[in-house]
Scaffold this active site. Structure first.
Site, mmCIF file in Angstrom:
data_model
loop_
_atom_site.group_PDB
_atom_site.id
_atom_site.type_symbol
_atom_site.label_atom_id
_atom_site.label_comp_id
_atom_site.label_asym_id
_atom_site.label_seq_id
_atom_site.Cartn_x
_atom_site.Cartn_y
_atom_site.Cartn_z
ATOM 1 N N LYS B 75 -11.147 -7.413 -6.988
ATOM 2 C CA LYS B 75 -10.035 -8.416 -6.867
ATOM 3 C C LYS B 75 -10.187 -9.114 -5.522
ATOM 4 O O LYS B 75 -10.770 -8.419 -4.586
ATOM 5 C CB LYS B 75 -8.695 -7.383 -6.644
ATOM 6 C CG LYS B 75 -7.345 -8.231 -6.696
ATOM 7 C CD LYS B 75 -6.251 -7.183 -6.680
ATOM 8 C CE LYS B 75 -4.942 -7.736 -6.632
ATOM 9 N NZ LYS B 75 -3.880 -6.801 -6.602
ATOM 10 N N SER B 150 -0.298 -8.024 -10.036
ATOM 11 C CA SER B 150 -0.938 -9.012 -9.465
ATOM 12 C C SER B 150 -2.575 -8.996 -9.732
ATOM 13 O O SER B 150 -3.096 -9.890 -9.495
ATOM 14 C CB SER B 150 -0.855 -9.123 -7.802
ATOM 15 O OG SER B 150 -1.323 -7.762 -7.411
ATOM 16 N N SER B 174 0.618 -3.214 -9.893
ATOM 17 C CA SER B 174 -0.112 -4.367 -9.830
ATOM 18 C C SER B 174 -1.513 -4.038 -10.585
ATOM 19 O O SER B 174 -2.167 -5.013 -10.858
ATOM 20 C CB SER B 174 -0.788 -4.967 -8.527
ATOM 21 O OG SER B 174 0.319 -5.875 -8.323
#
Lengths: 94, 482
Positions: B75, B150, B174
């Site tokens: 990420k 996210s 997330s």
């Protein structure tokens, strides 16, 4: 109303955000709706409840004050928008 | 043969048995990325040929490490030395960290390769990747829908076989919510289990880094590799890290599974509720004892979270001032003008909204009414879980009330967007571990996620309950047609 446009403008100043008049107006409506929603916390009596800041019980964490290598200055400065010699350069302050 | 479809354990076995070398797998993953990236847009940046060269130069002798030569996606809020780390924000668009996050250096040490950096909601603030400055990632199961967020880029990349596994971060769901929406496995570890050093901070008391993988065994392997105390993160806890993969046996005989009744009430999609009921029947038949329990403060979790998370964000994001790194507005009148305009031009609307809400909640005259009140309710939410774990080993619930919603559907209504996190948020407030695993599809072919929650530092039981379910079903083997 939970929050006024004047308060939103003041909070934007505290947060160091230059917001346009349109943004102030939009945020006023949205923050008002969110604050009205979070008001439901007041349904709960929390008078004798301790606040939680940290979920895992731990006290202060200390370590030996030992000398270690820092970050490479050239690589750090390479990310800065303005530099001079080995320093960050900013607009004149005084 | 499509090497890119391999799991971590399949890739590792192939390397050990000499059937494949890391450069071949890395090249296969890269070609897969090229084939699907136009459709899903999971990555912010890809390593490309550099990763293949790195694979070719991996020193031999480390094949025993289960991650040796395995392509992992990261990420883009995890610091990678020499690789841009943008948080999908304009303000960090050109930021190239001079150091690695601890999880990144641990993976490097284990011989893992990095396929690239994945898309996220700007600064991890969102549930859909729609707040990303880099564009929205699309759900591999239906390109008109959000992948969740996210960590939506990481989840979409795993689901589309555009990496073997990925890391994400979970502040209010997330990792688990995008894993559910993309039909893969996502684990949020106990707060303090994994070092947050080098994770760009959003809400420091809530977030953890964790794996997104194709199955439960891979999640166990990856968790073991990244977990453990780190002197650079003083909130990481110095407790032993179990050998998670070897503890998976699929035995749930006499395991006490609690079902929070508040998580199956109105607002839950019918097919989601049915899938959870079926999972409970299956685990009950496998020997677990199922009982209904109550988490009475569930309804207050979203309010509590959006006060605490935004308050922490307003403080954490004060560092973006146009001085040391990141975007600077020019020309400016003076220092204050530089701060105000750099931040106004560098942050997107959702980040500004959260900074504003958090600044307000912490401001003079409102601190007790909002911030302190929310911290007190956090205590009540933690006590709910403590009481539940007095009589249960794990809790089982839907990860999300619905399957993936359409791109654009909730983008203009922040409150509706926040409410989509209703079943994941309490877990971060309590700091307990939680996993989402695939447990079926709705009538439109969209994946449904099953969430299993455990006691602090009891990831082993959470993983084993998930493994028991996975052993008896084949949802995790399904792939989207891309």
């Amino acid at each position: 109303m939970k929050i006024t446009g004047k308060e939103v403008a003041y909070v934007a100043h505290l947060a160091r955000l230059a917001l346009s008049d349109e943004e102030i107006e939009q945020f006023t409506g949205q923050l008002d709706a969110i604050l009205a929603y979070v008001d439901k916390l007041n349904e709960l009596d929390t008078e004798d409840v301790e606040p939680t800041a940290h979920v895992i019980p731990m006290g202060n964490v200390v370590r030996e004050d030992a000398v270690d290598t820092g970050l490479p200055i050239e690589e750090v400065l390479a990310n800065a928008p303005g530099t001079q010699d080995r320093f960050f350069r900013v607009p004149r302050i005084i | 043969m499509d090497l890119f479809r391999w799991t971590i354990q399949e890739a590792s076995a192939a390397f050990r048995e000499g059937r494949c070398i890391p450069a071949e797998l890395m090249a296969s993953v890269n070609s897969r990325i090229e084939a699907v990236e136009d459709k899903i847009h999971a990555y912010v940046s890809v390593a490309g040929d550099a990763a293949v060269q790195q694979a070719a130069s991996l020193s031999a002798g480390n094949e025993a490490s289960p991650l040796w030569g395995v392509p992992i996606a990261l990420k883009d809020n995890l610091a990678t030395r020499g690789m841009r780390t943008t948080c999908s924000s304009k303000i960090l668009e050109s930021f190239c960290p001079p150091y690695d996050a601890t999880v990144v250096s641990r993976l490097r040490g284990a011989g893992a390769l990095f396929s690239g950096k994945t898309n996220l909601d700007e600064f991890a603030m969102g549930s859909s990747t729609e707040t990303s400055y880099k564009g929205t990632t699309r759900n591999p199961w239906d390109l008109t829908r959000i992948p969740g967020g996210s960590s939506g880029g990481s989840a979409a990349a795993v689901a589309a076989d555009a990496c073997v596994a990925a890391l994400g971060s979970d502040t209010g769901g997330s990792i688990r919510q995008p894993a559910a929406h993309c039909g893969i496995v996502g684990l949020k570890p106990t707060y303090g289990r994994v070092s947050r050093f080098g994770l760009v901070a959003f809400a420091s008391s809530l977030e953890q880094i964790g794996p997104l993988t194709k199955d439960v065994t891979d999640a166990a392997i990856l968790l073991k590799a990244i977990a453990g105390h780190d002197h650079r993160d003083s909130t990481s806890v110095n407790v032993p890290v179990p050998d998670y993969p070897s503890l998976l046996n699929g035995d749930v005989q006499d395991m006490r599974i609690g079902v929070p009744q508040e998580y199956l009430q109105v607002g839950v999609q019918r097919e989601v509720r049915e899938a959870i009921r079926n999972a409970l029947d299956l685990l009950g038949a496998a020997g677990a004892s199922i009982r209904e329990i109550s988490l009475p403060h569930t309804d207050y979790a979203v309010s509590t979270y959006y006060i605490l998370a935004t308050a922490e964000a307003s403080s954490n994001l004060a560092r973006y001032d146009g001085v040391k790194y990141g975007y600077r507005a020019e020309p400016v009148e003076d220092l204050l003008d530089m701060y105000r305009r750099s931040r106004a031009e560098g942050f997107g609307p959702e980040v500004k909204r959260r900074i504003m809400l958090g600044t307000y909640a912490l401001s003079s005259g409102y601190y007790d009414a909002y911030y302190r009140k929310a911290q007190q309710v956090r205590t009540l939410i933690m006590r709910d879980f403590e009481a539940a774990f007095d009589v249960c080993d794990v809790l089982l619930a839907p990860t999300c009330p619905t399957t993936a919603f359409r791109i654009g559907e909730k983008v203009n209504d922040p409150l509706q967007m926040y409410l989509s996190d209703i079943y994941t948020i309490s877990v971060n407030l309590a700091g307990i571990p939680g996993i989402s695993i695939p447990c079926g599809f709705d009538g439109q072919g969209l994946p449904i996620g099953l969430q299993i929650l455990g006691k602090h530092f009891d990831e082993a039981t959470v993983l084993n309950a998930a493994y028991a379910y996975e052993q008896r079903t084949d949802w995790h083997g399904q792939r989207p047609a891309l």
